[in-house]
Scaffold this active site. Structure first.
Site, mmCIF file in Angstrom:
data_model
loop_
_atom_site.group_PDB
_atom_site.id
_atom_site.type_symbol
_atom_site.label_atom_id
_atom_site.label_comp_id
_atom_site.label_asym_id
_atom_site.label_seq_id
_atom_site.Cartn_x
_atom_site.Cartn_y
_atom_site.Cartn_z
ATOM 1 N N ASN A 127 -0.149 -0.044 23.300
ATOM 2 C CA ASN A 127 -1.228 0.845 23.738
ATOM 3 C C ASN A 127 -1.893 1.563 22.572
ATOM 4 O OD1 ASN A 127 -0.816 0.339 26.547
ATOM 5 N ND2 ASN A 127 1.024 1.612 26.416
ATOM 6 N N HIS A 134 -0.608 3.401 20.412
ATOM 7 C CA HIS A 134 -0.031 4.698 20.100
ATOM 8 C C HIS A 134 1.217 4.477 19.260
ATOM 9 C CE1 HIS A 134 -2.285 5.646 23.856
ATOM 10 N NE2 HIS A 134 -2.774 6.528 23.007
ATOM 11 N N CYS A 165 0.170 10.255 19.559
ATOM 12 C CA CYS A 165 -0.304 10.156 18.185
ATOM 13 C C CYS A 165 -0.862 8.751 17.989
ATOM 14 C CB CYS A 165 0.885 10.403 17.251
ATOM 15 S SG CYS A 165 0.544 10.220 15.519
#
Lengths: 375, 375
Positions: free
Chosen positions: A278, A280, A315
Site C-alpha cells: 500500500n 506505506h 508513514c
C-alpha cells in the site's frame, strides 16, 4: 490477520484485554477448510486405494499413525517425513481450528552480527504466521489479512500495539515453531498472541501479544467490527493468553521531546523497498530506525529482551524520520516475583517522529540484558 | 560457498569462465549425505501394507506417481505431502553430489510494493542455498561458507562479481526451486551458478552466475587456492552453465563520476542490522542503496530484468555512502538473436562509493523492462 499499515488511534473503543470467553459454537463459517491432519499431534494419513480388478471402485483407507482401517494396516516406510511439509511452507492448524502453527529455520540473512535472529526477523515471522493463519482459515479476502466480509467493505486491519518478549534469540540454522491465535479485545478490537518455541526442546523462547482494530482503507477512519465480520472471526476466537497479565506492558509510553531525549538521529529516509503493497512503510522496518538512536555499545553488549511498539501514524516514502531514545528507570512487572530473568539491565523509551512537523509515528519501549559472557 | 564480505580485486588471476571439464571421480568426500527421493523428478512413495488376517506378514507396496504395484493401484489422496521436508528447510543434493536444491515459498515480508519477490529477496535466497550447499557437502568449516581447510588457514570466500537475470518475479505465496552448483574459474577462482524454477511449472524464471576468490580474513589479502582446499572442492565441480556465454555480462562496468552521473543520492548510512557477522555490510544490502538513485518512475513502472554487481571494496558501519546512476545505451547479447525478451527497455550504470574519499565500493549495471499492463 495482520496489515502492515497503521494509523493513529482516534477511536473511543475499549481495547482492554477483555476476558471474553471463547464462543465455541457461534455460527457456521462459509468456506472454512479445516485441516486436521495434525489433530492431537497425530499424523493423519489418507489414501485412496483403487482396486485393479474393479477399475472404477474407490475405497477410502484412513489411518492415524498406522492404526489399521478397512482391513489393512498402512504404515509409512522409514522416510524422513517426521515433519509435515505444510508446517514449514505455509503453516497449518493444530488443536482444531484454534491454534495455527508454522515452523521456521533461521536463515543466514535473518541473523545479526552475533549470528542470532534479529528482532526484525522475529516480527517478520509473526506477521507471516498471522497472514497464513487467515489464509488457511478460509475466511481470507483479497487483502493483507483482511477477511472476505472486510474486503467487501474496503476494511483493513491495523495493529495499534505489539509487545514482544524474547527469552532467547535463536541461532542461524535453528528451527523454531510459532503458534498463533486470536481472541476478541473489547467490543471492536482483536487480540493476536504468539508463542515461539525451540523446535527441538519445545522451550518457550518468545512470547508476543498485539491489538488490532479495523480501518476503512479509503477514508482511513477507524470502524466498528461489522456483524458479518464478527461472525467470520468469532469461531476462531480462543481465550488463551501468551503474555501473562503481570508481564503485559499496558502502560502509556511517554512521548519524548527535544528536551527529554538523550540521543536523536535525524534524516532517516524510507527506501523504496521499505514500502509495503500500500506504499506505506512496513511495520517491521520501524525497528531498524528505532535502533539507530540506541548507543552502539548497547547494541553490541546487550540483548533486547522486550520491545513494545505503539503505532500512531502512517508513514510514506516522502516522509523523513527522526529517531529519539532516552533511558528510563521503569521496572516492568512485580518487583517481588521470582522471575529474576524478567528484570532488565537497561530500559529505554523511544520515539519515531516525522522530521518536518514533529508528529509521532511510533512510540516504543525496550528492555535489555547484558549478553552472557559465555556466548 | 558464500561470504558476505568483499574487497577490491587486486589479484592477477585469470577469472575467465574456464571450460574445465568436471572431475567426476576425484576422491571421496567425507560426510556427504545423498538423498534421492526426488530422483528423476518423480515422486517416490513407499508404503508397508500389513494384512489384517495374517498379522505378522508385511508386504512392500512401492508406487511411483500412482502406478500400480502388487495388484493395487495406490493413489495419494489430495494432500500436500509431495515435497520432502529437507528440500524446504535446508535443501538437499540432487543429481548425486553435483547439484544442490532448495525450495522457498515467497513470504509476505519478502515482496515489494507490487507483491512480487524483490531482487534483494532473490539474492538472499541465492546466498542461503550457497551456504546450505557447503554445509550439506560435509566440507564446511566454521565460517560463512568456508571449507574446513580454509578455516584452518583463516581463509574466507569473497564474491567479486554476480549477475542475476530475472525472467519473472514470483508472487507472494508462490513456490520456487533453486538449484546451485560450483565449478573452477581459472586457476584461483570458483564459479557458482544458480537456476531458479517455478516449483509447479518448472519454468526457469531466474538465472545467476558469480565469481569467488579466496582472501585471508586477517590480512585482507587475496590468496591462491591452497592444494588442500582444491582437493575439498573439486569433487563437487561440474561443468554446467546457467547463463549462456552470449548472455554473460563480462564487460567492464564504467566508473561513474560527478560529471557522468545523472542522479546522485548522498548520505546513505548503513544501519546496525545491515552488518554481517564480520561487521561489514552484507552484499545484498547494496542493492537497496543502488536503487536509491534510480528514478522513482522507473521503480514503479519497470521490472528489473538483470543486475550485475562488481564488488570492489569493503564497507563498515562508519562509512557513509553515495549512490550514483546514469542511463546507458549499451545492448547486451547478440542483436540478431531471436530472444526478443532479452532486449531491455532501459539500462543503467550505477556506482556506490564512499562519501568521504570517493573510492568505489560497488559498480553495477541494471536492465529494465516495462511492466506488462495486464499485471
Amino acid at each position: 490477520m495482520a496489515t502492515i499499515n497503521k494509523i493513529g488511534l482516534q477511536g473511543k473503543w475499549n481495547l482492554s484485554n477483555a476476558k471474553k470467553e471463547n464462543v465455541m459454537n457461534n455460527g457456521k463459517v462459509l468456506g472454512v477448510d479445516f485441516n486436521y491432519s495434525h489433530y492431537h499431534n497425530k499424523r493423519r494419513f489418507s489414501l485412496v486405494i483403487k482396486s485393479c480388478n474393479h477399475g472404477s471402485t474407490y475405497k477410502k483407507v484412513d489411518t492415524i499413525n498406522g492404526t489399521k482401517v478397512n482391513g489393512l494396516q498402512v504404515v509409512e516406510a522409514p522416510k524422513k517425513l517426521s515433519t509435515d511439509v505444510a508446517l514449514v511452507t505455509n503453516g497449518k492448524f493444530v488443536e482444531g481450528r484454534f491454534v495455527f502453527r508454522q515452523i521456521f529455520v533461521i536463515r543466514s540473512y535473518e541473523i545479526g552480527p552475533d549470528r542470532t535472529a534479529t528482532m526484525e526477523t522475529l516480527m517478520n515471522f509473526l506477521q507471516e504466521t498471522a497472514l497464513n493463519h487467515v489464509t488457511s482459515s478460509g475466511i481470507g479476502g483479497d487483502g493483507f489479512g483482511a477477511t472476505r466480509e472486510m474486503s467487501l467493505r474496503k476494511l483493513i486491519w491495523v495493529v495499534t500495539r505489539i509487545q514482544v518478549q524474547v527469552q532467547r534469540y535463536s541461532k542461524w540454522g535453528e528451527e523454531i515453531e510459532i503458534d498463533t491465535w486470536v481472541d476478541a479485545a473489547g467490543k471492536n478490537g482483536m487480540r493476536r498472541d504468539w508463542i515461539i518455541r525451540d523446535r527441538c526442546t519445545k522451550e518457550i523462547i518468545t512470547k508476543a501479544t498485539s491489538t488490532w482494530v479495523i480501518m476503512n482503507r479509503e477514508t482511513r477512519r477507524l470502524s466498528k467490527i461489522p456483524e458479518e465480520v464478527r461472525r467470520e472471526l468469532s469461531p476462531f476466537y480462543i481465550h488463551r493468553i501468551a503474555v501473562a497479565s503481570e508481564e503485559r506492558d499496558c502502560e502509556k509510553i511517554d512521548k519524548l521531546t527535544d528536551g527529554t531525549a538523550e540521543t536523536t538521529q535525524s534524516g532517516l529516509a524510507p527506501r523504496w523497498n521499505d514500502m509495503d503493497v500500500n506504499q506505506h512503510v512496513n511495520n517491521v522496518k520501524y525497528i531498524g530506525w528505532i535502533l539507530e538512536s540506541v548507543p552502539i555499545k548497547v547494541l553490541e553488549d546487550y540483548n533486547m529482551t522486550s520491545m513494545t511498539l505503539e503505532f500512531r501514524r502512517e508513514c510514506t516514502q516522502s516522509n523523513m524520520l527522526e529517531s529519539m531514545t532516552c533511558p528510563t528507570e521503569r521496572v516492568i512487572g512485580e518487583s517481588d516475583n521470582n522471575s529474576v530473568n524478567r528484570k532488565p539491565d537497561l530500559q529505554y523509551t523511544h520515539l519515531l517522529r516525522l522530521q518536518d512537523d514533529k508528529r509521532d509515528v511510533v512510540r516504543a519501549r525496550s528492555e535489555w540484558k547484558l549478553k552472557q559472557s559465555q556466548q
